[in-house]
Design a protein around this motif. Structure first.
Motif, PDB file in Angstrom:
ATOM      1  N   LYS A   1       3.809   6.905 -12.303  1.00  0.00           N
ATOM      2  CA  LYS A   1       5.082   6.213 -12.196  1.00  0.00           C
ATOM      3  C   LYS A   1       4.820   4.748 -11.848  1.00  0.00           C
ATOM      4  O   LYS A   1       3.994   4.447 -10.990  1.00  0.00           O
ATOM      5  CB  LYS A   1       5.953   6.877 -11.120  1.00  0.00           C
ATOM      6  N   LYS A   2       5.516   3.874 -12.523  1.00  0.00           N
ATOM      7  CA  LYS A   2       5.268   2.448 -12.356  1.00  0.00           C
ATOM      8  C   LYS A   2       5.903   1.936 -11.068  1.00  0.00           C
ATOM      9  O   LYS A   2       7.106   2.067 -10.848  1.00  0.00           O
ATOM     10  CB  LYS A   2       5.811   1.671 -13.551  1.00  0.00           C
ATOM     11  N   ARG A   3       5.063   1.347 -10.226  1.00  0.00           N
ATOM     12  CA  ARG A   3       5.517   0.779  -8.959  1.00  0.00           C
ATOM     13  C   ARG A   3       4.806  -0.549  -8.725  1.00  0.00           C
ATOM     14  O   ARG A   3       3.672  -0.741  -9.165  1.00  0.00           O
ATOM     15  CB  ARG A   3       5.204   1.720  -7.780  1.00  0.00           C
ATOM     16  N   ASP A   4       5.446  -1.420  -8.003  1.00  0.00           N
ATOM     17  CA  ASP A   4       4.839  -2.691  -7.650  1.00  0.00           C
ATOM     18  C   ASP A   4       4.034  -2.511  -6.365  1.00  0.00           C
ATOM     19  O   ASP A   4       4.496  -2.796  -5.265  1.00  0.00           O
ATOM     20  CB  ASP A   4       5.925  -3.763  -7.456  1.00  0.00           C
TER      21      ASP A   4
ATOM     22  N   VAL B   1       0.852  -1.186   0.000  1.00  0.00           N
ATOM     23  CA  VAL B   1       0.000   0.000   0.000  1.00  0.00           C
ATOM     24  C   VAL B   1       0.888   1.236   0.000  1.00  0.00           C
ATOM     25  O   VAL B   1       1.686   1.445   0.919  1.00  0.00           O
ATOM     26  CB  VAL B   1      -0.933   0.018   1.230  1.00  0.00           C
ATOM     27  N   ALA B   2       0.749   2.055  -1.033  1.00  0.00           N
ATOM     28  CA  ALA B   2       1.521   3.295  -1.158  1.00  0.00           C
ATOM     29  C   ALA B   2       0.681   4.457  -0.630  1.00  0.00           C
ATOM     30  O   ALA B   2      -0.463   4.645  -1.042  1.00  0.00           O
ATOM     31  CB  ALA B   2       1.897   3.540  -2.619  1.00  0.00           C
ATOM     32  N   LEU B   3       1.257   5.215   0.286  1.00  0.00           N
ATOM     33  CA  LEU B   3       0.552   6.319   0.921  1.00  0.00           C
ATOM     34  C   LEU B   3       0.884   7.650   0.267  1.00  0.00           C
ATOM     35  O   LEU B   3       2.045   7.920  -0.064  1.00  0.00           O
ATOM     36  CB  LEU B   3       0.915   6.388   2.406  1.00  0.00           C
ATOM     37  N   ILE B   4      -0.136   8.465   0.123  1.00  0.00           N
ATOM     38  CA  ILE B   4       0.014   9.815  -0.420  1.00  0.00           C
ATOM     39  C   ILE B   4      -0.658  10.769   0.560  1.00  0.00           C
ATOM     40  O   ILE B   4      -1.809  10.561   0.946  1.00  0.00           O
ATOM     41  CB  ILE B   4      -0.629   9.936  -1.806  1.00  0.00           C
ATOM     42  N   GLY B   5       0.042  11.809   0.966  1.00  0.00           N
ATOM     43  CA  GLY B   5      -0.528  12.761   1.906  1.00  0.00           C
ATOM     44  C   GLY B   5      -0.283  12.340   3.340  1.00  0.00           C
ATOM     45  O   GLY B   5       0.828  12.040   3.733  1.00  0.00           O
ATOM     46  N   PHE B   6      -1.371  12.376   4.146  1.00  0.00           N
ATOM     47  CA  PHE B   6      -1.290  12.097   5.583  1.00  0.00           C
ATOM     48  C   PHE B   6      -0.451  13.159   6.302  1.00  0.00           C
ATOM     49  O   PHE B   6       0.261  12.867   7.242  1.00  0.00           O
ATOM     50  CB  PHE B   6      -0.734  10.700   5.856  1.00  0.00           C
TER      51      PHE B   6
ATOM     52  N   GLU C   1       4.090  16.607  -3.194  1.00  0.00           N
ATOM     53  CA  GLU C   1       3.692  15.253  -2.795  1.00  0.00           C
ATOM     54  C   GLU C   1       3.193  14.453  -3.998  1.00  0.00           C
ATOM     55  O   GLU C   1       3.569  13.296  -4.183  1.00  0.00           O
ATOM     56  CB  GLU C   1       2.600  15.330  -1.719  1.00  0.00           C
ATOM     57  N   ILE C   2       2.359  15.070  -4.814  1.00  0.00           N
ATOM     58  CA  ILE C   2       1.751  14.316  -5.908  1.00  0.00           C
ATOM     59  C   ILE C   2       2.769  13.989  -6.995  1.00  0.00           C
ATOM     60  O   ILE C   2       2.644  12.987  -7.704  1.00  0.00           O
ATOM     61  CB  ILE C   2       0.540  15.092  -6.493  1.00  0.00           C
ATOM     62  N   THR C   3       3.822  14.798  -7.129  1.00  0.00           N
ATOM     63  CA  THR C   3       4.833  14.497  -8.144  1.00  0.00           C
ATOM     64  C   THR C   3       5.752  13.357  -7.716  1.00  0.00           C
ATOM     65  O   THR C   3       6.597  12.927  -8.504  1.00  0.00           O
ATOM     66  CB  THR C   3       5.678  15.746  -8.475  1.00  0.00           C
ATOM     67  N   LYS C   4       5.595  12.856  -6.512  1.00  0.00           N
ATOM     68  CA  LYS C   4       6.275  11.621  -6.136  1.00  0.00           C
ATOM     69  C   LYS C   4       5.603  10.411  -6.796  1.00  0.00           C
ATOM     70  O   LYS C   4       6.198   9.342  -6.895  1.00  0.00           O
ATOM     71  CB  LYS C   4       6.257  11.441  -4.616  1.00  0.00           C
ATOM     72  N   VAL C   5       4.367  10.616  -7.236  1.00  0.00           N
ATOM     73  CA  VAL C   5       3.559   9.521  -7.777  1.00  0.00           C
ATOM     74  C   VAL C   5       3.401   9.616  -9.291  1.00  0.00           C
ATOM     75  O   VAL C   5       3.289   8.605  -9.975  1.00  0.00           O
ATOM     76  CB  VAL C   5       2.164   9.514  -7.100  1.00  0.00           C
TER      77      VAL C   5
END
Length: 253
Positions: free
Chosen positions: A138-141, A43-48, A119-123
């Motif tokens: 961005k491709k992530r597993d 699970v990839a977290l964004i924000g928080f 933050e969003i440009t990390k994704v």
């Protein structure tokens, strides 16, 4: 400005300089703090992130801005997953259309405004193509992306409790506290690895602000402004509750 107004402003200034502010949110019963067992999900977290505030003055006008506090991610989020940047990337995910990526980006930025761009440009990756810019995931597993938004950035409504107690607060130089209730809301968005929104969970809470010259820091008092660690702690109960519900929220009907 009349002499009476000047007098009250002077009293307010003296009171605020010497007062402590208590930020109170009732804790949840321990029985509600159970966390889900690790199911091996990626699970990839964004924000928080909570907000932090800064003010600047120009003439008689003071402007306060709210931006995401990137140094104080809410710690309980680690029970759900890891920050997106902790998952290695391998190019871009061409299976997710740029239109869907743009919708995902705008949904987040509409919530947190431009301070969420870093933050969003990390994704996502923004590429210039002719006269246009397109956004790619961005491709992530990973199995899921979970977005956490905490706010509101500013109080939505003026609390009448402040009007009822502010005069006594000023006349007693902070011995009689002023009191108000503010909102503390959390929103969580769950996306699958293809950025399809599969569930949303919203928590709406309130917390009390009591200001006076008395009180100790160990009791939850903070001089004039909350210390950096207060805002993340304010939203911890929401994140804990969400983490307990997460296994149910991702189940397909």
């Amino acid at each position: 400005m009349s002499q009476m107004k000047i007098f009250f402003l002077f009293l307010l200034l003296i009171s605020l300089v010497s007062c402590n502010i208590h930020f109170i949110r009732k804790p949840k019963p321990q029985s509600m703090l159970a966390l889900p067992a690790d199911k091996g999900l990626k699970v990839a977290l964004i924000g928080f992130y909570p907000y932090q505030y800064s003010s600047y003055s120009s003439g008689r006008r003071t402007t306060t801005t709210a931006v995401l506090d990137y140094k104080n991610r809410i710690q309980a989020s680690s029970k759900i997953g890891k920050p997106a940047e902790f998952f290695p990337t391998s190019g871009i995910d061409t299976s997710v259309p740029p239109e869907k990526v743009k919708e995902f980006v705008m949904n987040y930025l509409n919530e947190v405004k431009r301070s969420g761009f870093d933050e969003i440009t990390k994704v996502v990756e923004i590429q210039k193509e002719g006269e246009e810019s397109k956004m790619y995931l961005k491709k992530r597993d990973v199995d899921y992306y979970v977005v956490g938004v905490h706010g509101p950035a500013f109080p939505k409504d003026f609390d009448p409790r402040f009007l009822l107690t502010a005069h006594l607060f000023m006349l007693t130089l902070g011995t009689f506290p002023f009191w108000q209730v503010q909102e503390a809301d959390s929103k969580f968005y769950i996306y699958d690895h293809g950025l399809n929104l599969i569930n949303t969970r919203v928590f709406r809470n309130k917390y009390e602000v009591i200001a006076g010259w008395w009180g100790e820091k160990e009791q939850g008092a903070f001089n004039r402004n909350p210390e950096a660690g207060f805002m993340p702690r304010l939203y911890e109960p929401d994140v804990i509750d969400f983490s307990a519900e997460f296994p149910t929220l991702i189940q397909k009907p």
